[in-house]
Design an enzyme around this catalytic site. Structure first.
Site, PDB file in Angstrom:
ATOM      1  CB  CYS A   2      -0.851   0.063   1.126  1.00 49.14           C
ATOM      2  SG  CYS A   2      -1.728  -1.526   1.347  1.00 49.14           S
TER       3      CYS A   2
HETATM    4  N1  GLN Z   1      -0.903  -6.857   3.859  1.00 53.19           N
HETATM    5  C1  GLN Z   1      -1.485  -5.805   4.049  1.00 53.19           C
HETATM    6  C2  GLN Z   1      -2.896  -5.973   3.492  1.00 53.19           C
HETATM    7  O1  GLN Z   1      -3.244  -6.819   2.908  1.00 53.19           O
HETATM    8  C3  GLN Z   1      -1.180  -4.494   3.679  1.00 53.19           C
HETATM    9  C4  GLN Z   1      -0.825  -4.713   1.995  1.00 53.19           C
HETATM   10  C5  GLN Z   1       0.237  -3.378   1.152  1.00 53.19           C
HETATM   11  O2  GLN Z   1       0.883  -3.035   1.991  1.00 53.19           O
HETATM   12  N2  GLN Z   1      -0.130  -3.671   0.106  1.00 53.19           N
HETATM   13  O3  GLN Z   1      -3.860  -5.098   3.290  1.00 53.19           O
END
Ligand code: GLN
Length: 230
Positions: A2
């Site tokens: 994210c």
């Molecule tokens: N693992 C977390 C989620 O599934 C964060 C994912 C991310 O950083 N893309 O939301």
């Protein structure tokens, strides 16, 4: 991975941080420039801000780029301490607003870019969702956000595949770690921004080296290498 951002400084509108910059979280939801894992951040968004000592949140499981309600209201919401994020869900994780950062314990707002095997985390009963980031946030709240650097080094050692870029705020300080993904800092005359990636091409943006802790308080930015820094 994210993308997230944190602001500590003079009160500014959520739109000026999230939607107005040419490469802000609004654009990062469909066209991030530095993302290493995942291509877009379509699995929700969250905007958290402090209203005095009270953390408040607006979260959604829909893409930020299509949210006309947030675009309408964001110019009217101002705060001196903000944590916001757009989400690219890790495979197998639920798509629901409770899985989107920022997470809270009523005192802190906390966002996570990355992934962790939750089996290495201490058991917690307070997670808002089964998503790894919510379980990680609950573990950090249980152990104390003040120890963020220590905890990231500990959890990162327990899961060598983990990526642990975390951003947390309590209204008077911002804490962030770089552990496996990008992090940048911008010192403006009216405050300090920490972000997964720069929201514009201002030459004052600085990249934070990997495996570091950043602390922002009273306009001062402190970088510390974490245990396990290469
Ligand atoms: N693992 C977390 C989620 O599934 C964060 C994912 C991310 O950083 N893309 O939301």
């Amino acid at each position: 991975m994210c993308r997230h951002l944190g602001w500590l400084g003079a009160p500014v509108t959520l739109s000026s941080l999230i939607l107005d910059p040419p490469n802000g979280l609004g654009v990062q939801s469909y066209s991030p420039r530095r993302q290493r894992h995942g291509r877009l951040n379509a699995d929700g968004w969250g905007a958290g801000f402090f209203d005095g000592d009270t953390p408040r949140r607006w979260r959604s499981a829909a893409p930020l780029w299509g949210d006309a309600s947030f675009a309408s209201v964001a110019p009217a919401l101002s705060s001196g301490c903000v944590v916001a994020a757009v989400r690219s869900a890790t495979v197998g994780m639920p798509i629901e607003s409770t899985a989107v950062a920022p997470f809270t314990d009523g005192r802190w707002l906390l966002s996570h870019n990355g992934v962790i095997d939750t089996a290495v985390l201490p058991p917690t009963r307070h997670a808002e969702s089964v998503v790894d980031s919510a379980v990680l946030a609950a573990a950090i709240f249980d152990r104390g956000v003040e120890a963020l650097g220590e905890l990231v080094a500990e959890f990162g050692a327990a899961d060598p595949g983990a990526r642990l870029n975390i951003l947390a705020a309590d209204g008077t300080r911002l804490l962030a770690t770089s552990w496996g993904d990008t992090l940048s800092v911008l010192r403006r005359p009216d405050g300090v921004l920490l972000a997964s990636e720069p929201y514009d091409d201002d030459p004052r943006w600085r990249d934070v080296p990997d495996r570091h802790l950043v602390e922002v308080r009273d306009g001062t930015v402190t970088l510390t290498a974490l245990r396990g820094a290469r």
